[in-house]
Each structure stands twice: as C-alpha cells, then as structure tokens.
Scaffold this motif. Structure first.
Motif, short mmCIF file in Angstrom:
data_model
loop_
_atom_site.label_atom_id
_atom_site.label_comp_id
_atom_site.label_asym_id
_atom_site.label_seq_id
_atom_site.Cartn_x
_atom_site.Cartn_y
_atom_site.Cartn_z
N GLU A 42 39.04 41.52 47.09
CA GLU A 42 38.69 42.93 47.08
C GLU A 42 38.57 43.42 45.65
O GLU A 42 39.27 42.95 44.75
N SER A 43 37.68 44.36 45.44
CA SER A 43 37.48 44.91 44.10
C SER A 43 38.76 45.59 43.62
O SER A 43 39.44 46.28 44.38
N GLY A 44 39.08 45.35 42.35
CA GLY A 44 40.30 45.90 41.78
C GLY A 44 41.54 45.07 42.04
O GLY A 44 42.64 45.49 41.66
N HIS A 45 41.40 43.90 42.68
CA HIS A 45 42.54 43.05 42.99
C HIS A 45 42.39 41.70 42.28
O HIS A 45 41.33 41.37 41.75
N TRP A 121 39.67 37.95 39.30
CA TRP A 121 39.77 39.38 39.60
C TRP A 121 38.38 40.00 39.57
O TRP A 121 37.45 39.48 38.94
N ASP A 124 36.95 47.24 39.62
CA ASP A 124 37.16 48.26 40.64
C ASP A 124 35.84 48.98 40.95
O ASP A 124 35.06 49.29 40.04
N HIS A 125 35.60 49.21 42.24
CA HIS A 125 34.38 49.89 42.68
C HIS A 125 34.75 50.99 43.66
O HIS A 125 35.74 50.90 44.39
N LYS A 126 33.94 52.03 43.67
CA LYS A 126 34.07 53.12 44.64
C LYS A 126 32.74 53.28 45.37
O LYS A 126 31.73 53.61 44.75
N PRO A 128 35.29 50.61 47.66
CA PRO A 128 35.67 49.22 47.39
C PRO A 128 34.79 48.24 48.16
O PRO A 128 34.31 48.52 49.26
#
Length: 229
Positions: A42-45, A121, A124-126, A128
């Motif tokens: 997952e994005s940001g992980h 890694w 981060d996306h919005k 996700p």
C-alpha cells in the motif's frame, strides 16, 4: 571363536564424502521451488524481506511491478505505481538503493555474514493505491546463472550438471564449517553465561550472609541495651 565383523563391505566403504555426494545428488535431483515472491504494498507503507547470506557468497535480485490489469500484463503502468528499494547489510551498509522505479535488479558479493535486509516502500498517494510487485532474491549456488555459463564456455549438459554438483558440495561443506563455528560461539557464550551466573550466585549468597550477620548483630546490641541478655 573368532569375532565376526559387523556390516557389509559396502557399508564399510561408505565415507562422509560419499554421504555428502548422495545428499547433494538428492538436492539436485529434487525439483527446485519457485523463488520469486509476490507482495501487495500500500502507498505510504513499507515491507521488508531478509535473507541470511554467508561471507563471499554471491547474491542477485530482480524486482518489477505487476500491472493492475492481469488481462493486459504489458500495458503501461500508471505513474502512481512506483516503488523504492534499499538493501542493507547486517551492519547497516547500503548494498543497493533505487528510488521511484518500476523495475530493477542488483547483484553483490557479501562481505559480512548475517541477515541482509531488503525494504520496499511506496510514496504516499491520495487516495491510497495498492501496488503489486514481484521480487526474486537468490544467494549462494542458486544465484549463479548456469545456462549463461554453459553458453559462454560451450559446456555440454553433463559437464554443466557436474559443475552444479561441485558448487553444491562446496556450499554444503562451507555450511558445515559455518555451523560448526556458530556452535563453538554458542558453547563459548554458554560457558561465559554459566560462569557469570555462578559468580552472581556466590555474590547473592555473600550478600544474604552479610545481611543475616548484620541482623544478628543488631538484635544482640538491642537486647544488651535493654539488658535482656
């Protein structure tokens, strides 16, 4: 009456080297499982994978992002599907680093023995997103590309299998020495721990006897002061 020898002639001639040869042959004849791993990130992980590698052992790895649509694996990936990777040695030295890539590979020879860590890694996306990627990490004998060696040296299949067998036997032999060294280290650690525990036990006993002596002295002086003795 003469004593009878136990065991057949074949068993008397069976040496550790022959056993090692049989073990290596069994390992080579067995089908090798797929080494590639597939993850969802997952994005940001961050996700990490470790592998124990010996000194002077070769390690190779390759990774790529899997397309979100399985029906079109060769389709162009969206810009959000990018990952970063850092491979570090047991002492924290960087062996490989890549940032915001969709695929890549690395190769190195281990200068330190222990667990090497590969951490992935994604930015981060919005909203996700979930990125699926495949990671293939090999070390030791499995890291060598024997088909390429055979093509370059014009080696036939029999000689290629013998080379594989030789490398596997050498790897098992080195692994046995490595395990023996680890066993000696653990035995030395156990001896030091037992010695420290023995000294701690003597120290605890001395403290208990000292406290008991102080208590007896205090009671004696108390009773003498009260003229009970």
């Amino acid at each position: 009456m003469a004593a009878r020898r136990l065991g057949s002639p074949a068993s008397r001639w069976l040496r550790p080297s022959a056993l090692l040869f049989l073990v290596a042959s069994a390992l080579l004849s067995a089908p090798s499982p797929a080494r590639a791993l597939r993850f969802d990130l997952e994005s940001g992980h961050t996700k990490c994978v470790s592998d124990e590698i010996k000194v002077n052992a070769m390690a190779v790895g390759k990774y790529h992002i899997v397309g979100p649509d399985p029906n079109f694996p060769d389709a162009q990936l969206p810009e959000s599907h990018r990952i970063s990777l850092r491979v570090t040695s047991p002492y924290g030295n960087n062996m490989h680093y890549a940032e915001n890539v969709q695929s890549g590979h690395f190769a190195f020879t281990a200068a330190e023995a222990g667990d090497y860590l590969a951490c992935f890694w994604a930015p981060d996306h919005k909203p996700p997103v979930t990125i699926e990627f495949e990671f293939d990490w090999r070390s030791g004998v499995s890291a060598k590309d024997y088909p390429s060696v055979a093509k370059k040296g014009k080696v036939d299949m029999m000689e290629l299998e013998l080379k594989k067998l030789e490398e596997t036997i050498r790897n098992i032999h080195e692994e046995m020495f490595y395990l023996r060294e680890r066993e000696e280290e653990m035995q030395d650690l156990n001896r030091r721990t037992n010695s420290r525990m023995a000294w701690l036990g003597f120290l605890s006993l001395g403290i208990c006897l000292s406290v008991a002596g102080l208590q007896l002295w205090h009671l004696k002086t108390f009773f003498e002061r009260k003229k009970l003795l």
